[in-house]
Design an enzyme around this catalytic site. Structure first.
Site, mmCIF file in Angstrom:
data_model
loop_
_atom_site.group_PDB
_atom_site.id
_atom_site.type_symbol
_atom_site.label_atom_id
_atom_site.label_comp_id
_atom_site.label_asym_id
_atom_site.label_seq_id
_atom_site.Cartn_x
_atom_site.Cartn_y
_atom_site.Cartn_z
ATOM 1 C CB VAL A 59 -0.882 0.054 1.264
ATOM 2 C CG1 VAL A 59 -1.833 1.227 1.183
ATOM 3 C CG2 VAL A 59 -1.636 -1.241 1.437
ATOM 4 N N GLY A 60 0.881 1.951 -1.074
ATOM 5 C CA GLY A 60 1.658 3.181 -1.113
ATOM 6 C C GLY A 60 0.752 4.343 -0.798
ATOM 7 C CD GLU A 84 -0.018 10.026 -4.781
ATOM 8 O OE1 GLU A 84 0.064 10.658 -5.835
ATOM 9 O OE2 GLU A 84 -0.844 10.282 -3.894
ATOM 10 C CB VAL A 144 -2.799 -5.624 -15.870
ATOM 11 C CG1 VAL A 144 -2.292 -7.057 -15.674
ATOM 12 C CG2 VAL A 144 -4.170 -5.452 -15.223
ATOM 13 C CD GLU A 181 7.667 -8.680 -17.558
ATOM 14 O OE1 GLU A 181 8.413 -9.658 -17.638
ATOM 15 O OE2 GLU A 181 7.777 -7.659 -18.262
ATOM 16 C CG ASP A 184 8.873 9.286 -7.237
ATOM 17 O OD1 ASP A 184 9.663 9.789 -6.401
ATOM 18 O OD2 ASP A 184 7.943 8.533 -6.911
ATOM 19 C CG ASN A 234 9.799 4.055 -7.643
ATOM 20 O OD1 ASN A 234 9.020 3.244 -7.139
ATOM 21 N ND2 ASN A 234 9.615 5.354 -7.576
ATOM 22 C CG ASP A 294 6.007 4.454 -8.804
ATOM 23 O OD1 ASP A 294 4.928 4.849 -9.275
ATOM 24 O OD2 ASP A 294 6.360 4.664 -7.632
HETATM 25 P P1 ADP Z 1 3.921 3.339 -5.592
HETATM 26 O O1 ADP Z 1 5.329 3.474 -5.082
HETATM 27 O O2 ADP Z 1 3.456 4.583 -6.269
HETATM 28 O O3 ADP Z 1 2.961 2.864 -4.584
HETATM 29 P P2 ADP Z 1 5.012 1.269 -7.392
HETATM 30 O O4 ADP Z 1 4.741 1.149 -8.855
HETATM 31 O O5 ADP Z 1 6.388 1.732 -7.025
HETATM 32 O O6 ADP Z 1 3.889 2.214 -6.763
HETATM 33 O O7 ADP Z 1 4.717 -0.137 -6.727
HETATM 34 C C1 ADP Z 1 4.798 -0.335 -5.321
HETATM 35 C C2 ADP Z 1 5.543 -1.620 -5.004
HETATM 36 O O8 ADP Z 1 4.891 -2.745 -5.606
HETATM 37 C C3 ADP Z 1 6.965 -1.652 -5.564
HETATM 38 O O9 ADP Z 1 7.880 -1.072 -4.685
HETATM 39 C C4 ADP Z 1 7.205 -3.140 -5.734
HETATM 40 O O10 ADP Z 1 7.589 -3.737 -4.515
HETATM 41 C C5 ADP Z 1 5.844 -3.664 -6.106
HETATM 42 N N1 ADP Z 1 5.728 -3.740 -7.583
HETATM 43 C C6 ADP Z 1 5.263 -2.787 -8.410
HETATM 44 N N2 ADP Z 1 5.286 -3.184 -9.699
HETATM 45 C C7 ADP Z 1 5.801 -4.426 -9.695
HETATM 46 C C8 ADP Z 1 6.075 -5.405 -10.714
HETATM 47 N N3 ADP Z 1 5.822 -5.165 -12.008
HETATM 48 N N4 ADP Z 1 6.592 -6.593 -10.337
HETATM 49 C C9 ADP Z 1 6.834 -6.854 -9.025
HETATM 50 N N5 ADP Z 1 6.594 -6.004 -8.028
HETATM 51 C C10 ADP Z 1 6.076 -4.796 -8.336
HETATM 52 MN MN MN Z 2 7.154 3.388 -5.996
#
Ligand code: ADP
Ligand code: MN
Length: 294
Positions: free
Chosen positions: A100-101, A103, A184, A186, A226, A231, A247
């Site tokens: 849970v971020g 955003e 969505v 990979e 960012d 990321n 991200d």
């Molecule tokens: P935010 O930081 O804005 O919440 P992120 O795109 O950075 O969103 O995703 C949050 C977390 O989810 C990442 O730090 C990572 O751990 C996991 N995550 C996001 N995208 C992927 C992906 N394609 N494969 C595996 N883990 C992912």
């Molecule tokens: Mn992130």
């Protein structure tokens, strides 16, 4: 998972009711029940039952008072997006919540073919829609449901950016589809750079990260904006460390007035990380010139 369980309780009629509320949301703080009924060709008793159920499941919020109206909650928007992704064969099942971020909420999922994927639900301005009144004349420029529009915009931006980045061969997760605020991609079977402790070849990883930034800038025309060790996901493929950059919704185009400054910050963050953790000797200015294709 609550979201998946809630989704399973819904029937076609419920999705139709939710979709009508979604469509009318830009025009109303709470969509009046009369408007919902008018837009749907179903008996008003069915509409009432469905709204009661949706309200109990917290997919909509009811307003009582001078008029009865409804608006979507984030979970309501989530199930609409899931429905569309499932109908289009992009997604088959939703798995665990991975994070849970501020955003976003990130879940694992499965495609109809059994591949593991990531479903990222963008959350923007969770609480920025308080004291709003009904207006008709400038509904298009000043929608009430700004959180809804902004979350959808973030989803669309991230998906489109990933499509272009993936097309030019940048190391990013392959985008598979999106609906509304849900993207969505990979599933990258790796770990975030900040928890990846003993890199075999830090210099080579840094080079690969800069190559992705360069493709983004030169071939796609965007700056991440960012970037940090949070990321970047490191995967080991054929005994080699491959850093994937994730991200992207906040990217800016290279013509943007802040692009230069953001590019510099992105590069400096990563350079500082490699300098501190791996004692890599980096010339930031040289990296910036490389990324800009100079
Ligand atoms: P935010 O930081 O804005 O919440 P992120 O795109 O950075 O969103 O995703 C949050 C977390 O989810 C990442 O730090 C990572 O751990 C996991 N995550 C996001 N995208 C992927 C992906 N394609 N494969 C595996 N883990 C992912
Ligand atoms: Mn992130």
């Amino acid at each position: 998972v609550l979201l998946a369980l809630t989704y399973k309780k819904l029937v076609d009629r419920d999705f139709r009711v939710l979709a009508v509320i979604e469509r009318e949301m830009p025009r109303y703080e709470y969509v009046p029940i009369e408007v919902i009924e008018r837009r749907l060709r179903m008996p008003s008793s069915h509409v009432a039952m469905s709204l009661q159920k949706l309200n109990q499941l917290k997919l909509v919020r009811r307003r009582l008072g001078d008029y009865t109206g409804y608006r979507l909650t984030y979970m309501g928007l989530d199930v609409l997006a899931l429905h569309s992704l499932v109908e289009r064969g992009i997604l088959h099942a939703l798995g665990d919540k991975l994070g849970v971020g501020k955003e976003s909420d990130v879940y694992s999922g499965l495609t109809p073919g059994g591949e593991r994927v990531i479903v990222k639900f963008h959350r923007v301005g969770r609480t920025s829609f308080q004291k709003i009144v009904r207006v008709r004349h400038y509904a298009a420029e000043r929608p009430y449901s700004s959180w809804l529009q902004l979350a959808k915009l973030a989803g669309q931006r991230e998906f489109r950016a990933l499509e272009e980045l993936y097309r030019v061969g940048a190391l990013v997760p392959k985008p598979l589809g999106y609906s509304r605020h849900a993207v969505v991609t990979e599933y990258i079977e790796g770990v975030e750079l900040y928890v990846y402790k003993d890199a075999m070849e830090p210099e080579s990883m840094l080079r690969d990260i800069m190559e992705t930034l360069r493709k983004a800038y030169v071939e796609v025309g965007i700056v991440h904006g960012d970037l940090s060790e949070y990321n970047i996901l490191v995967v080991i493929e054929d005994d080699k460390e491959r850093p994937y950059i994730i991200d992207w919704p906040q990217y800016v185009e290279k013509e943007h007035p802040s692009a230069e400054q953001l590019l510099r910050r992105d590069v400096e963050y990563v350079a500082r990380f490699f300098r501190k953790r791996y004692r890599v000797d980096v010339d930031t200015e040289k990296l910036i010139r490389y990324v800009k294709g100079e």
